[in-house]
Design an enzyme around this catalytic site. Structure first.
Site, PDB file in Angstrom:
ATOM      1  N   LYS A  81       0.837  -1.210   0.000  1.00  0.00           N
ATOM      2  CA  LYS A  81       0.000   0.000   0.000  1.00  0.00           C
ATOM      3  C   LYS A  81       0.871   1.259   0.000  1.00  0.00           C
ATOM      4  CE  LYS A  81      -2.047  -1.126   3.911  1.00  0.00           C
ATOM      5  NZ  LYS A  81      -1.390  -2.418   4.187  1.00  0.00           N
ATOM      6  N   ARG A 101     -10.001   1.239   8.094  1.00  0.00           N
ATOM      7  CA  ARG A 101      -9.723  -0.179   8.360  1.00  0.00           C
ATOM      8  C   ARG A 101     -10.846  -0.862   9.112  1.00  0.00           C
ATOM      9  NH1 ARG A 101      -3.432  -1.283   8.930  1.00  0.00           N
ATOM     10  NH2 ARG A 101      -2.811   0.785   8.339  1.00  0.00           N
ATOM     11  N   ARG A 109      11.736  -5.653   5.290  1.00  0.00           N
ATOM     12  CA  ARG A 109      11.531  -4.236   4.948  1.00  0.00           C
ATOM     13  C   ARG A 109      12.476  -3.325   5.741  1.00  0.00           C
ATOM     14  NH1 ARG A 109       5.693  -1.768   5.494  1.00  0.00           N
ATOM     15  NH2 ARG A 109       5.788  -2.742   7.548  1.00  0.00           N
ATOM     16  N   ARG A 158      11.146  -1.544  11.259  1.00  0.00           N
ATOM     17  CA  ARG A 158      10.048  -1.187  12.162  1.00  0.00           C
ATOM     18  C   ARG A 158       9.901  -2.237  13.256  1.00  0.00           C
ATOM     19  NH1 ARG A 158       5.037   0.314   8.265  1.00  0.00           N
ATOM     20  NH2 ARG A 158       3.958  -0.897   9.872  1.00  0.00           N
ATOM     21  N   ARG A 172      -0.855  -8.710  13.334  1.00  0.00           N
ATOM     22  CA  ARG A 172      -1.400  -7.724  12.385  1.00  0.00           C
ATOM     23  C   ARG A 172      -2.244  -8.421  11.309  1.00  0.00           C
ATOM     24  NH1 ARG A 172       4.022  -5.026  10.747  1.00  0.00           N
ATOM     25  NH2 ARG A 172       2.795  -4.043   9.112  1.00  0.00           N
TER      26      ARG A 172
HETATM   27  P1  AP5 Z   1       4.815  -1.661   1.868  1.00  0.00           P
HETATM   28  O1  AP5 Z   1       4.559  -0.819   0.654  1.00  0.00           O
HETATM   29  O2  AP5 Z   1       5.505  -1.016   3.015  1.00  0.00           O
HETATM   30  O3  AP5 Z   1       3.454  -2.394   2.340  1.00  0.00           O
HETATM   31  P2  AP5 Z   1       2.220  -1.854   3.150  1.00  0.00           P
HETATM   32  O4  AP5 Z   1       1.019  -2.539   2.597  1.00  0.00           O
HETATM   33  O5  AP5 Z   1       2.195  -0.351   3.158  1.00  0.00           O
HETATM   34  O6  AP5 Z   1       2.570  -2.455   4.566  1.00  0.00           O
HETATM   35  P3  AP5 Z   1       2.418  -1.851   6.018  1.00  0.00           P
HETATM   36  O7  AP5 Z   1       3.131  -2.795   6.922  1.00  0.00           O
HETATM   37  O8  AP5 Z   1       2.889  -0.417   6.085  1.00  0.00           O
HETATM   38  O9  AP5 Z   1       0.899  -1.919   6.239  1.00  0.00           O
HETATM   39  P4  AP5 Z   1       0.186  -2.004   7.560  1.00  0.00           P
HETATM   40  O10 AP5 Z   1      -1.189  -1.743   7.102  1.00  0.00           O
HETATM   41  O11 AP5 Z   1       0.387  -3.211   8.361  1.00  0.00           O
HETATM   42  O12 AP5 Z   1       0.933  -0.879   8.459  1.00  0.00           O
HETATM   43  P5  AP5 Z   1       0.692   0.682   8.650  1.00  0.00           P
HETATM   44  O13 AP5 Z   1       2.008   1.341   8.661  1.00  0.00           O
HETATM   45  O14 AP5 Z   1      -0.351   1.196   7.737  1.00  0.00           O
HETATM   46  O15 AP5 Z   1       5.632  -2.954   1.390  1.00  0.00           O
HETATM   47  C1  AP5 Z   1       6.069  -3.926   2.317  1.00  0.00           C
HETATM   48  C2  AP5 Z   1       7.447  -4.481   1.883  1.00  0.00           C
HETATM   49  O16 AP5 Z   1       7.306  -5.187   0.645  1.00  0.00           O
HETATM   50  C3  AP5 Z   1       8.489  -3.384   1.626  1.00  0.00           C
HETATM   51  O17 AP5 Z   1       9.748  -3.853   2.018  1.00  0.00           O
HETATM   52  C4  AP5 Z   1       8.459  -3.180   0.100  1.00  0.00           C
HETATM   53  O18 AP5 Z   1       9.700  -2.730  -0.414  1.00  0.00           O
HETATM   54  C5  AP5 Z   1       8.116  -4.594  -0.375  1.00  0.00           C
HETATM   55  N1  AP5 Z   1       7.293  -4.574  -1.599  1.00  0.00           N
HETATM   56  C6  AP5 Z   1       6.298  -3.692  -1.901  1.00  0.00           C
HETATM   57  N2  AP5 Z   1       5.746  -4.012  -3.089  1.00  0.00           N
HETATM   58  C7  AP5 Z   1       6.412  -5.127  -3.533  1.00  0.00           C
HETATM   59  C8  AP5 Z   1       6.299  -5.947  -4.683  1.00  0.00           C
HETATM   60  N3  AP5 Z   1       5.388  -5.676  -5.652  1.00  0.00           N
HETATM   61  N4  AP5 Z   1       7.128  -7.019  -4.798  1.00  0.00           N
HETATM   62  C9  AP5 Z   1       8.044  -7.297  -3.829  1.00  0.00           C
HETATM   63  N5  AP5 Z   1       8.202  -6.547  -2.701  1.00  0.00           N
HETATM   64  C10 AP5 Z   1       7.386  -5.475  -2.554  1.00  0.00           C
HETATM   65  O19 AP5 Z   1       0.068   0.694  10.129  1.00  0.00           O
HETATM   66  C11 AP5 Z   1       0.875   0.374  11.246  1.00  0.00           C
HETATM   67  C12 AP5 Z   1       0.029   0.368  12.499  1.00  0.00           C
HETATM   68  O20 AP5 Z   1      -0.564   1.676  12.721  1.00  0.00           O
HETATM   69  C13 AP5 Z   1      -1.165  -0.587  12.506  1.00  0.00           C
HETATM   70  O21 AP5 Z   1      -0.772  -1.905  12.870  1.00  0.00           O
HETATM   71  C14 AP5 Z   1      -2.061   0.075  13.558  1.00  0.00           C
HETATM   72  O22 AP5 Z   1      -1.575  -0.177  14.859  1.00  0.00           O
HETATM   73  C15 AP5 Z   1      -1.883   1.546  13.266  1.00  0.00           C
HETATM   74  N6  AP5 Z   1      -2.854   2.038  12.278  1.00  0.00           N
HETATM   75  C16 AP5 Z   1      -2.581   2.490  11.022  1.00  0.00           C
HETATM   76  N7  AP5 Z   1      -3.710   2.843  10.403  1.00  0.00           N
HETATM   77  C17 AP5 Z   1      -4.730   2.598  11.272  1.00  0.00           C
HETATM   78  C18 AP5 Z   1      -6.139   2.743  11.188  1.00  0.00           C
HETATM   79  N8  AP5 Z   1      -6.740   3.209  10.077  1.00  0.00           N
HETATM   80  N9  AP5 Z   1      -6.882   2.396  12.260  1.00  0.00           N
HETATM   81  C19 AP5 Z   1      -6.305   1.949  13.393  1.00  0.00           C
HETATM   82  N10 AP5 Z   1      -4.964   1.766  13.533  1.00  0.00           N
HETATM   83  C20 AP5 Z   1      -4.179   2.093  12.467  1.00  0.00           C
END
Ligand code: AP5
Length: 223
Positions: free
Chosen positions: A16, A91, A130, A163, A174
């Site tokens: 994402k 979410r 990552r 992270r 998660r």
């Molecule tokens: P990346 O692009 O970083 O993936 P992502 O989907 O953004 O993963 P996240 O871990 O950031 O999502 P998440 O939803 O768990 O965490 P968030 O930070 O939003 O890619 C991942 C890896 O794969 C990277 O190394 C990248 O290089 C690689 N990659 C990407 N595309 C690729 C491809 N095509 N092929 C190969 N490799 C690839 O949230 C963190 C925390 O915040 C949550 O757990 C929660 O506690 C809180 N939070 C955030 N939003 C909310 C909400 N709306 N409500 C409540 N709590 C929330």
């Protein structure tokens, strides 16, 4: 809001952040990632950061009222008028309802929801490999998207770190929370006709191309 309101959805590690950043640059949208906003607040130890920290560390969702307040404030910033791509929000059903109410107040609506579909067995490896920039939040992967110089961000020269919620144990939690609380939202957006599914298991460039293609096709269909 004059511009588009797009949402990128998908499980942890679906790409994402990677895709939302690229699409935002390409289409001139503000990239609003709730995970990034929480992490920044945690680093600065603001009230929001202190509230969010225990949930983020456990891999659980920050309560809806806190998250909705954060997003309402962010969407009222001047740069959001040109359009926004939301990454990691909404979410929960409660967050989706809150977003609809806010957009209705602003005379806007969700234009498209891009759902990045990646097989579950690929997600753990993506997250545990990552590396993220402390300064600009750019994302790398030790195998799939390595920085030119280990530990250093290509974009801004900042320090890369892993992270704390990317350990196998927290990633498992998660994924569990995602399937319980967020997977039902995919059906909601599908039923309202705004959801498009994109295979997220190609290379990052292939996925970007596919995302831009579905967004352009949606735009043409409206014209
Ligand atoms: P990346 O692009 O970083 O993936 P992502 O989907 O953004 O993963 P996240 O871990 O950031 O999502 P998440 O939803 O768990 O965490 P968030 O930070 O939003 O890619 C991942 C890896 O794969 C990277 O190394 C990248 O290089 C690689 N990659 C990407 N595309 C690729 C491809 N095509 N092929 C190969 N490799 C690839 O949230 C963190 C925390 O915040 C949550 O757990 C929660 O506690 C809180 N939070 C955030 N939003 C909310 C909400 N709306 N409500 C409540 N709590 C929330």
């Amino acid at each position: 809001m004059r511009g588009k309101l797009l949402i990128v959805m998908g499980p942890p590690g679906a790409g994402k952040g990677t895709q939302a950043q690229r699409v935002a640059e390409r289409l001139g949208l503000a990239h609003v990632a709730t995970g990034d906003l929480f992490r920044e607040a945690m680093v600065r130890q603001t009230k929001l950061g202190r509230q969010a920290e225990p949930y983020v560390k456990r891999g659980e969702y920050v309560p809806d009222q806190i998250t909705l307040g954060l997003v309402c404030e962010r969407l009222r910033q001047p740069d959001a008028r040109a359009g926004v791509i939301l990454d990691g929000f909404p979410r929960t059903l409660e967050q989706a309802r809150g977003l609809d109410a806010l957009l209705a107040e602003m005379g806007a609506a969700v234009d498209r929801v891009v759902y990045l579909d990646v097989p579950e067995e690929e997600l753990m490896g993506r997250l545990t490999g990552r590396w993220t920039c402390r300064n600009c939040q750019a994302v790398y992967h030790v195998l799939y998207n390595p920085p030119k110089q280990p530990g250093v961000c290509d974009a801004c020269g900042g320090e890369l770190y892993q992270r704390p919620d990317d350990t196998p144990e927290v990633v498992r939690r998660r994924l569990e929370v995602y399937s319980q609380q967020t997977a039902p939202l995919v059906d909601r957006y599908r039923a309202s006709g705004v959801l498009v599914r994109v295979a997220g298991d190609g290379s990052p460039d292939e996925v970007t191309r596919a995302v831009l293609d579905v967004l352009e096709a949606g735009q043409r269909a409206k014209e």
